[in-house]
Design a protein around this motif. Structure first.
Motif, PDB file in Angstrom:
ATOM      1  N   VAL A 167       8.535  13.483  11.668  1.00 57.04           N
ATOM      2  CA  VAL A 167       7.593  13.882  10.455  1.00 57.04           C
ATOM      3  C   VAL A 167       7.464  12.562   9.627  1.00 57.04           C
ATOM      4  O   VAL A 167       6.436  12.236   9.031  1.00 57.04           O
ATOM      5  CB  VAL A 167       8.325  14.754   9.640  1.00 57.04           C
ATOM      6  CG1 VAL A 167       7.763  15.078   8.152  1.00 57.04           C
ATOM      7  CG2 VAL A 167       8.372  16.112  10.225  1.00 57.04           C
ATOM      8  N   GLU A 168       8.671  11.637   9.498  1.00 50.77           N
ATOM      9  CA  GLU A 168       8.480  10.557   8.663  1.00 50.77           C
ATOM     10  C   GLU A 168       7.373   9.429   9.460  1.00 50.77           C
ATOM     11  O   GLU A 168       6.600   8.757   8.731  1.00 50.77           O
ATOM     12  CB  GLU A 168       9.694   9.524   8.823  1.00 50.77           C
ATOM     13  CG  GLU A 168       9.833   8.593   7.926  1.00 50.77           C
ATOM     14  CD  GLU A 168      11.005   7.540   7.972  1.00 50.77           C
ATOM     15  OE1 GLU A 168      11.083   6.564   7.379  1.00 50.77           O
ATOM     16  OE2 GLU A 168      12.102   8.037   8.347  1.00 50.77           O
ATOM     17  N   GLN A 169       7.428   9.521  10.684  1.00 49.09           N
ATOM     18  CA  GLN A 169       6.504   8.519  11.680  1.00 49.09           C
ATOM     19  C   GLN A 169       5.048   9.069  11.306  1.00 49.09           C
ATOM     20  O   GLN A 169       3.951   8.185  10.925  1.00 49.09           O
ATOM     21  CB  GLN A 169       6.591   8.562  12.979  1.00 49.09           C
ATOM     22  CG  GLN A 169       8.016   7.744  13.257  1.00 49.09           C
ATOM     23  CD  GLN A 169       8.701   8.287  14.551  1.00 49.09           C
ATOM     24  OE1 GLN A 169       8.203   9.065  15.329  1.00 49.09           O
ATOM     25  NE2 GLN A 169       9.907   8.034  14.751  1.00 49.09           N
ATOM     26  N   ALA A 170       4.718  10.370  11.252  1.00 49.94           N
ATOM     27  CA  ALA A 170       3.516  11.042  10.984  1.00 49.94           C
ATOM     28  C   ALA A 170       2.905  10.740   9.522  1.00 49.94           C
ATOM     29  O   ALA A 170       1.758  10.370   9.419  1.00 49.94           O
ATOM     30  CB  ALA A 170       3.392  12.562  11.231  1.00 49.94           C
ATOM     31  N   VAL A 171       3.814  10.638   8.624  1.00 51.37           N
ATOM     32  CA  VAL A 171       3.519  10.458   7.104  1.00 51.37           C
ATOM     33  C   VAL A 171       3.146   8.942   7.111  1.00 51.37           C
ATOM     34  O   VAL A 171       2.002   8.736   6.519  1.00 51.37           O
ATOM     35  CB  VAL A 171       4.519  10.783   6.240  1.00 51.37           C
ATOM     36  CG1 VAL A 171       4.436  10.187   4.850  1.00 51.37           C
ATOM     37  CG2 VAL A 171       4.944  12.228   6.278  1.00 51.37           C
ATOM     38  N   ALA A 172       3.855   8.282   7.889  1.00 54.43           N
ATOM     39  CA  ALA A 172       3.322   6.722   7.627  1.00 54.43           C
ATOM     40  C   ALA A 172       1.982   6.547   8.376  1.00 54.43           C
ATOM     41  O   ALA A 172       1.145   5.798   7.978  1.00 54.43           O
ATOM     42  CB  ALA A 172       4.161   5.748   8.581  1.00 54.43           C
ATOM     43  N   ALA A 173       1.725   7.284   9.568  1.00 59.89           N
ATOM     44  CA  ALA A 173       0.258   7.133  10.316  1.00 59.89           C
ATOM     45  C   ALA A 173      -0.641   7.727   9.321  1.00 59.89           C
ATOM     46  O   ALA A 173      -1.796   6.964   9.123  1.00 59.89           O
ATOM     47  CB  ALA A 173       0.373   7.957  11.471  1.00 59.89           C
ATOM     48  N   ASP A 174      -0.299   8.773   8.441  1.00 66.24           N
ATOM     49  CA  ASP A 174      -1.497   9.294   7.382  1.00 66.24           C
ATOM     50  C   ASP A 174      -1.803   8.223   6.681  1.00 66.24           C
ATOM     51  O   ASP A 174      -3.062   7.978   6.095  1.00 66.24           O
ATOM     52  CB  ASP A 174      -1.100  10.545   6.895  1.00 66.24           C
ATOM     53  CG  ASP A 174      -1.897  11.050   5.880  1.00 66.24           C
ATOM     54  OD1 ASP A 174      -3.073  11.556   6.248  1.00 66.24           O
ATOM     55  OD2 ASP A 174      -1.624  10.947   4.548  1.00 66.24           O
ATOM     56  N   ARG A 175      -0.827   7.452   6.009  1.00 67.74           N
ATOM     57  CA  ARG A 175      -0.942   6.599   4.675  1.00 67.74           C
ATOM     58  C   ARG A 175      -1.669   5.285   5.260  1.00 67.74           C
ATOM     59  O   ARG A 175      -2.281   4.747   4.498  1.00 67.74           O
ATOM     60  CB  ARG A 175       0.350   6.114   4.395  1.00 67.74           C
ATOM     61  CG  ARG A 175       0.351   5.188   3.241  1.00 67.74           C
ATOM     62  CD  ARG A 175       1.947   4.726   2.761  1.00 67.74           C
ATOM     63  NE  ARG A 175       2.555   4.012   3.819  1.00 67.74           N
ATOM     64  CZ  ARG A 175       3.513   4.209   4.747  1.00 67.74           C
ATOM     65  NH1 ARG A 175       4.099   5.492   4.511  1.00 67.74           N
ATOM     66  NH2 ARG A 175       4.288   3.368   5.476  1.00 67.74           N
ATOM     67  N   LEU A 176      -1.521   5.058   6.533  1.00 66.50           N
ATOM     68  CA  LEU A 176      -2.194   3.712   7.043  1.00 66.50           C
ATOM     69  C   LEU A 176      -3.412   4.144   7.674  1.00 66.50           C
ATOM     70  O   LEU A 176      -4.252   3.213   8.099  1.00 66.50           O
ATOM     71  CB  LEU A 176      -1.184   3.186   8.295  1.00 66.50           C
ATOM     72  CG  LEU A 176       0.050   2.573   7.554  1.00 66.50           C
ATOM     73  CD1 LEU A 176       0.993   2.632   8.462  1.00 66.50           C
ATOM     74  CD2 LEU A 176      -0.128   1.267   6.655  1.00 66.50           C
TER      75      LEU A 176
END
Length: 345
Positions: A36-45
């Protein structure tokens, strides 16, 4: 000249069970929270899509990807959310539709389905399906799901499950759910995707990506002959981004070998060699290296195949969360804009 302005660049993960700095396995709940944390980072970027795999074995933490995607939906704003893949053969099409329609609601229309037969077979005995019906199960369930996706009353009859008569299924969606068919290299599967009017996702996990150009051409010819509109074609391939080519290869190699040797042992293959790894990294379908190296290779594949989406499977074996997260940050922050720059040029 192909217009690449609408190209989508995504990431996939199977939720591989990772190790900590001392080589100890991370518990499943922590692995899922890390995804989940990795996906949230992907969205932000600015990454366009995150795909979560479905597996039912001890080296992958995610068996219910839609629930993980719903958790991601609650912490993101724009990234599209899908599976990589939904194993339709051992699932129920009505429940698949219901789960994704619900995900589509909580994500404000960002849900996608990528359907496949799956490259592993653990789900078949787990859910009571005979492997002898591997092909027939997928074909029949795909036929029903295609009808359900129309979101009207469904009257349908098959051989392997109870029929439906004027059946409504809920919830309805605001704008439908884009549904892809994942294909590993079968011409019959390519034509099937065209027949159902679904976008094609090519799983290219080894060898020169250019060898899949005939499948892209076949799909486009089949769409034309079936009087279907032009539809997207995507590629799913493994890779990993680090600060330099050397760092990326050295970080990825141990986990890549461990994963390949385990799967190879189950399927009667020999151990993976470093030469094999280097060959895939140099000229095959392993997109590993610095941001510039990975961007150049992705751009080359997009040009060669003329595809509309490229999804990189960024997790591989027990590679630690800190490295995966950094790789996601490099992919979204550097690789994605660089690919767009290369293709625009």
């Amino acid at each position: 000249m192909t217009d690449h302005s609408t190209l989508e660049l995504g990431l996939d993960t199977f939720g591989d069970v990772t190790h900590d700095a001392d080589g100890n396995r991370i518990p499943y709940p922590e692995v899922i929270r890390n995804v989940v944390e990795q996906a949230v980072a992907a969205d932000r970027l600015g990454v366009d899509f995150i795909g979560i795999g479905e597996h039912h074995r001890d080296d992958f933490a995610v068996s219910a990807p839609e629930i993980v995607l719903a958790a991601i939906a609650g912490q993101t704003e724009r990234i599209k959310l899908g599976t990589a893949v939904t194993v339709l053969s051992s699932d129920d099409p009505v429940r698949v539709f219901e789960r994704f329609a619900t995900l589509d609601a909580v994500s404000a229309g960002r849900a996608e389905i990528i359907l496949g037969r799956g490259s592993f077979t653990e789900s078949f005995p787990l859910f009571g399906y005979p492997l002898a019906q591997y092909e027939e199960l997928f074909e029949e369930k795909l036929d029903l799901l295609a009808r359900l996706l129309e979101e009207g009353p469904v009257t349908w009859e098959g051989r392997l499950r109870a029929p439906l008569k004027d059946q409504e299924v809920y919830p309805k969606t605001a704008g439908g759910i884009r549904t892809w068919i994942g294909v590993g290299g079968s011409p019959e599967s390519v034509v099937r995707a065209a027949r159902y009017g679904m976008p094609l996702m090519l799983a290219i996990i080894g060898g020169d990506p250019a060898r899949f150009k005939p499948y892209v051409d076949l799909y486009e010819r089949a769409l034309g002959q079936l009087e279907q509109p032009k539809l997207p074609v995507g590629v799913h391939s493994p890779g990993f981004v680090a600060d330099s080519d050397e760092a990326a290869r050295e970080l990825l190699w141990p986990g890549w070998k461990l994963m390949h040797d385990r799967i190879g042992g189950e399927r009667g293959w020999g151990p993976a060699s470093r030469d094999q790894f280097e060959g895939e990294a140099d000229a095959g379908s392993l997109y590993v290296g610095s941001p510039e190296t990975v961007a150049q290779r992705i751009a080359s594949t997009v040009r060669t195949l003329g595809v509309d989406r490229f999804d990189m499977k960024y997790s591989s074996g027990p590679l630690a969360h800190e490295h995966l997260l950094h790789g996601v940050e490099l992919y979204g922050g550097v690789v994605v804009p660089r690919v767009r720059e290369l293709l625009a040029g």
